[in-house]
Design a protein around this motif. Sequence first.
Motif, mmCIF file in Angstrom:
data_model
loop_
_atom_site.group_PDB
_atom_site.id
_atom_site.type_symbol
_atom_site.label_atom_id
_atom_site.label_comp_id
_atom_site.label_asym_id
_atom_site.label_seq_id
_atom_site.Cartn_x
_atom_site.Cartn_y
_atom_site.Cartn_z
ATOM 1 N N ASP A 285 3.186 6.667 11.387
ATOM 2 C CA ASP A 285 4.399 6.498 12.193
ATOM 3 C C ASP A 285 5.609 6.162 11.333
ATOM 4 N N LYS A 286 5.427 5.374 10.289
ATOM 5 C CA LYS A 286 6.538 4.917 9.445
ATOM 6 C C LYS A 286 6.889 5.897 8.324
ATOM 7 N N LEU A 287 5.970 6.800 8.034
ATOM 8 C CA LEU A 287 6.194 7.734 6.941
ATOM 9 C C LEU A 287 7.229 8.783 7.348
ATOM 10 N N GLY A 288 8.272 8.912 6.551
ATOM 11 C CA GLY A 288 9.326 9.890 6.827
ATOM 12 C C GLY A 288 9.330 10.998 5.797
ATOM 13 N N TRP A 289 10.282 11.916 5.941
ATOM 14 C CA TRP A 289 10.375 13.054 5.032
ATOM 15 C C TRP A 289 10.689 12.621 3.606
ATOM 16 N N PHE A 290 11.582 11.686 3.448
ATOM 17 C CA PHE A 290 12.043 11.319 2.111
ATOM 18 C C PHE A 290 11.557 9.940 1.659
ATOM 19 N N SER A 291 10.644 9.347 2.393
ATOM 20 C CA SER A 291 10.158 8.017 2.011
ATOM 21 C C SER A 291 8.985 8.148 1.042
ATOM 22 N N PRO B 180 5.412 7.395 0.040
ATOM 23 C CA PRO B 180 4.202 6.984 0.769
ATOM 24 C C PRO B 180 3.602 5.691 0.226
ATOM 25 N N TYR B 181 3.632 5.508 -1.074
ATOM 26 C CA TYR B 181 3.078 4.302 -1.679
ATOM 27 C C TYR B 181 3.848 3.063 -1.218
ATOM 28 N N GLU B 182 5.169 3.145 -1.232
ATOM 29 C CA GLU B 182 6.008 2.009 -0.820
ATOM 30 C C GLU B 182 5.827 1.698 0.664
ATOM 31 N N VAL B 183 5.740 2.721 1.485
ATOM 32 C CA VAL B 183 5.559 2.514 2.933
ATOM 33 C C VAL B 183 4.252 1.792 3.197
ATOM 34 N N PHE B 184 3.183 2.259 2.575
ATOM 35 C CA PHE B 184 1.883 1.633 2.830
ATOM 36 C C PHE B 184 1.798 0.245 2.224
ATOM 37 N N ARG B 185 2.403 0.039 1.077
ATOM 38 C CA ARG B 185 2.415 -1.304 0.475
ATOM 39 C C ARG B 185 3.148 -2.285 1.369
#
Length: 161
Positions: free
Chosen positions: A31-37, A39-44
């Motif tokens: 849900d939080k993962l975007g096109w330009f985000s 993935p490592y930072e989002v999950f951390r």
Amino acid sequence: MENKIAFIRQHGIRVRIHALLVDRYLQTYYDKLGWFSDPYEVFRDIVNDPDKHYIFKSILAKTNVSKFDLPNKEAYQDFFGVNPVSSFKQLSSHCSWTGGCLLEKLERAISYDLPGLLSSVSKAAATPAPAKAAPSPPPPLPGTCEGPGCEEKPKNRWRKQ
């Protein structure tokens, strides 16, 4: 046998809670993962602050799980530190038309199958075995006391006597 069945049921409850939590982490991640985000930072961010993303609160609200059964947040920081998020699939992907969902099978085992097995084992233990002719007690040893007032204390096998 009853203890083993109870242990298996308790382990099944822990497996169910773990599966629900991992699924919720994955769902929040997607849900939080975007096109330009990144993935490592989002999950951390999700793993380091699960309260901000309501990971544990959503499990308590949507399922029949006690707050005392939930593991601590640090355990999942360690868990996802060892296991990459890419190695998991969401629970909904494990459902099929013919086989059903794995979580539903686990729920059925915890709620109905294992308690039914436990009751059948306890009923089998409650029914007496066919009576056999009881052997006669051995004759008393010489110098021993027989009667209601002569009960011998059990010996402590760990103490020198």
